[in-house]
Scaffold this motif. Structure first.
Motif, PDB file in Angstrom:
ATOM      1  N   GLY A  78       0.803  -1.211   0.000  1.00 26.91           N
ATOM      2  CA  GLY A  78       0.000   0.000   0.000  1.00 26.91           C
ATOM      3  C   GLY A  78       0.836   1.260   0.000  1.00 26.91           C
ATOM      4  O   GLY A  78       0.506   2.246   0.666  1.00 26.91           O
ATOM      5  N   GLY A  79       1.941   1.240  -0.737  1.00 25.68           N
ATOM      6  CA  GLY A  79       2.834   2.386  -0.784  1.00 25.68           C
ATOM      7  C   GLY A  79       2.587   3.266  -1.980  1.00 25.68           C
ATOM      8  O   GLY A  79       1.563   3.176  -2.657  1.00 25.68           O
ATOM      9  N   GLU A  80       3.572   4.123  -2.260  1.00 21.55           N
ATOM     10  CA  GLU A  80       3.471   4.979  -3.430  1.00 21.55           C
ATOM     11  C   GLU A  80       4.859   5.305  -3.971  1.00 21.55           C
ATOM     12  O   GLU A  80       5.833   5.341  -3.210  1.00 21.55           O
ATOM     13  CB  GLU A  80       2.725   6.277  -3.100  1.00 21.55           C
ATOM     14  CG  GLU A  80       3.428   7.195  -2.127  1.00 21.55           C
ATOM     15  CD  GLU A  80       3.044   6.960  -0.677  1.00 21.55           C
ATOM     16  OE1 GLU A  80       2.250   6.027  -0.425  1.00 21.55           O
ATOM     17  OE2 GLU A  80       3.537   7.683   0.192  1.00 21.55           O
ATOM     18  N   LYS A  81       4.933   5.488  -5.277  1.00 17.70           N
ATOM     19  CA  LYS A  81       6.172   5.920  -5.904  1.00 17.70           C
ATOM     20  C   LYS A  81       6.213   7.438  -5.865  1.00 17.70           C
ATOM     21  O   LYS A  81       5.224   8.111  -6.117  1.00 17.70           O
ATOM     22  CB  LYS A  81       6.263   5.414  -7.337  1.00 17.70           C
ATOM     23  CG  LYS A  81       6.373   3.893  -7.444  1.00 17.70           C
ATOM     24  CD  LYS A  81       6.520   3.425  -8.887  1.00 17.70           C
ATOM     25  CE  LYS A  81       7.893   3.770  -9.429  1.00 17.70           C
ATOM     26  NZ  LYS A  81       8.124   3.165 -10.765  1.00 17.70           N
ATOM     27  N   ILE A  82       7.384   7.985  -5.552  1.00 14.87           N
ATOM     28  CA  ILE A  82       7.557   9.430  -5.509  1.00 14.87           C
ATOM     29  C   ILE A  82       8.760   9.793  -6.373  1.00 14.87           C
ATOM     30  O   ILE A  82       9.533   8.921  -6.787  1.00 14.87           O
ATOM     31  CB  ILE A  82       7.754   9.926  -4.068  1.00 14.87           C
ATOM     32  CG1 ILE A  82       8.970   9.232  -3.418  1.00 14.87           C
ATOM     33  CG2 ILE A  82       6.503   9.689  -3.242  1.00 14.87           C
ATOM     34  CD1 ILE A  82       9.250   9.716  -2.014  1.00 14.87           C
ATOM     35  N   ASP A  83       8.920  11.061  -6.645  1.00 14.38           N
ATOM     36  CA  ASP A  83      10.003  11.502  -7.517  1.00 14.38           C
ATOM     37  C   ASP A  83      10.890  12.517  -6.810  1.00 14.38           C
ATOM     38  O   ASP A  83      10.441  13.284  -5.954  1.00 14.38           O
ATOM     39  CB  ASP A  83       9.430  12.145  -8.791  1.00 14.38           C
ATOM     40  CG  ASP A  83       8.640  11.166  -9.634  1.00 14.38           C
ATOM     41  OD1 ASP A  83       9.115  10.034  -9.800  1.00 14.38           O
ATOM     42  OD2 ASP A  83       7.556  11.536 -10.107  1.00 14.38           O
ATOM     43  N   GLY A  84      12.156  12.477  -7.206  1.00 15.09           N
ATOM     44  CA  GLY A  84      13.060  13.545  -6.812  1.00 15.09           C
ATOM     45  C   GLY A  84      13.713  13.428  -5.456  1.00 15.09           C
ATOM     46  O   GLY A  84      14.379  14.370  -5.012  1.00 15.09           O
ATOM     47  N   MET A  85      13.581  12.324  -4.765  1.00 20.14           N
ATOM     48  CA  MET A  85      14.190  12.182  -3.451  1.00 20.14           C
ATOM     49  C   MET A  85      15.634  11.715  -3.583  1.00 20.14           C
ATOM     50  O   MET A  85      15.919  10.661  -4.144  1.00 20.14           O
ATOM     51  CB  MET A  85      13.408  11.191  -2.596  1.00 20.14           C
ATOM     52  CG  MET A  85      11.997  11.650  -2.243  1.00 20.14           C
ATOM     53  SD  MET A  85      11.940  13.180  -1.282  1.00 20.14           S
ATOM     54  CE  MET A  85      12.675  12.640   0.251  1.00 20.14           C
ATOM     55  N   LEU A  86      16.562  12.509  -3.098  1.00 17.71           N
ATOM     56  CA  LEU A  86      17.977  12.145  -2.995  1.00 17.71           C
ATOM     57  C   LEU A  86      18.602  11.802  -4.338  1.00 17.71           C
ATOM     58  O   LEU A  86      19.637  11.146  -4.392  1.00 17.71           O
ATOM     59  CB  LEU A  86      18.138  10.963  -2.028  1.00 17.71           C
ATOM     60  CG  LEU A  86      17.531  11.156  -0.633  1.00 17.71           C
ATOM     61  CD1 LEU A  86      17.703   9.896   0.199  1.00 17.71           C
ATOM     62  CD2 LEU A  86      18.160  12.342   0.078  1.00 17.71           C
TER      63      LEU A  86
END
Length: 275
Positions: free
Chosen positions: A190-198
């Motif tokens: 139940g997660g999510e993909k995100i952009d731009g971290m590190l």
């Protein structure tokens, strides 16, 4: 050296300001707590890396696997816990006799007498973090500030090198050969993909335990530079999941991921051809 011979051996390496940030009244009291294994040396905010390494006990897989007594000790504390309060802190449910929380996307609970209640298979990789959360967790809301395992304080003496070998290396090995891994993780946890971290190529935030988000960052191999994978935690993680909880949860997830990759490989190998 890992286990000090006496209290003064620890005290000699402390800053001796009696700042009380560790929760003890004096540095000598903190040294005594470290010697008795009631606190970890990295709970002193003024201890430098060399001192932390000096007194950090490197656990082996064998010592970790012997966790049944630890689980029973945690369960024995349940009758003293206000389970209704735990439910309120972790968005769970308490019906007067048992607490239910969402763990790995499934209902997982415990009765007021300390009996685990669930329809899923119970192993120590679920039981230990669940019980740590119920017995010792603070229920603090995540801040959105991500830190590495080495920056957490309440990790029961597990070093970052050990955590890296047991958790991150295995996940990276799977990610290198299993392109759909991260999409499957989002579905399962139940997660999510995100952009731009590190600056990573792929960032996935999972929610395996209430108020304990875990971020996995993966860098693909490129121009002769090998791939890399690191796991990050909200800075509140070791307050909500202290002791062995963080390591055990990640070790269990890493093993689940490896089993997932095996099933994926078997499906790709044996699926029938469509003519």
């Amino acid at each position: 050296m890992s286990k000090p011979k006496n209290v003064m051996e620890v005290f000699r390496h402390l800053e001796k300001s009696n700042c009380k940030a560790c929760g003890e009244k004096t540095c000598l009291a903190f040294a005594g707590a470290v010697f008795q294994s009631r606190k970890q040396i990295n709970e002193c905010p003024k201890a430098d890396e060399s001192v932390i390494e000096l007194f950090t006990h490197e656990r082996s897989n064998d010592s970790f696997e012997m966790g049944d007594d630890y689980i029973e000790d945690l369960k024995a504390k349940i009758p003293e816990i206000d389970l209704a309060d735990v439910a309120a802190h972790y968005n769970g449910k308490f019906d007067g006799s048992r607490l239910m929380l969402k763990i790995l996307g499934k209902d997982f609970g415990i009765s007021s007498e300390g009996r685990l209640v669930t329809n899923i298979h119970v192993n120590r990789f679920v039981a230990v973090p669940f019980l740590e959360l119920v017995v010792n967790g603070k229920g603090i809301d995540p801040t959105g500030e991500w830190v590495s395992f080495r920056e957490l304080k309440k990790t029961a003496g597990f070093s970052y090198d050990f955590f890296h070998r047991q958790c991150e290396v295995g996940m990276k090995r799977v990610a290198d050969s299993y392109p759909d891994l991260f999409e499957d993780l989002v579905d399962i946890f139940g997660g999510e993909k995100i952009d731009g971290m590190l600056g990573a190529d792929i960032d996935v935030v999972l929610h395996p335990f209430p108020k304990v988000p875990i971020m996995i960052c993966y860098w693909k191999p490129e121009d002769g530079v090998e791939s890399d994978l690191n796991i990050y935690f909200d800075k509140t993680a070791d307050s909500n999941l202290p002791g062995r909880g963080i390591y055990t949860a990640c070790y269990g997830i890493s093993r689940m991921i490896e089993r997932l990759s095996v099933r994926h490989a078997e499906f790709v190998t044996y699926r029938p051809r469509v003519l």
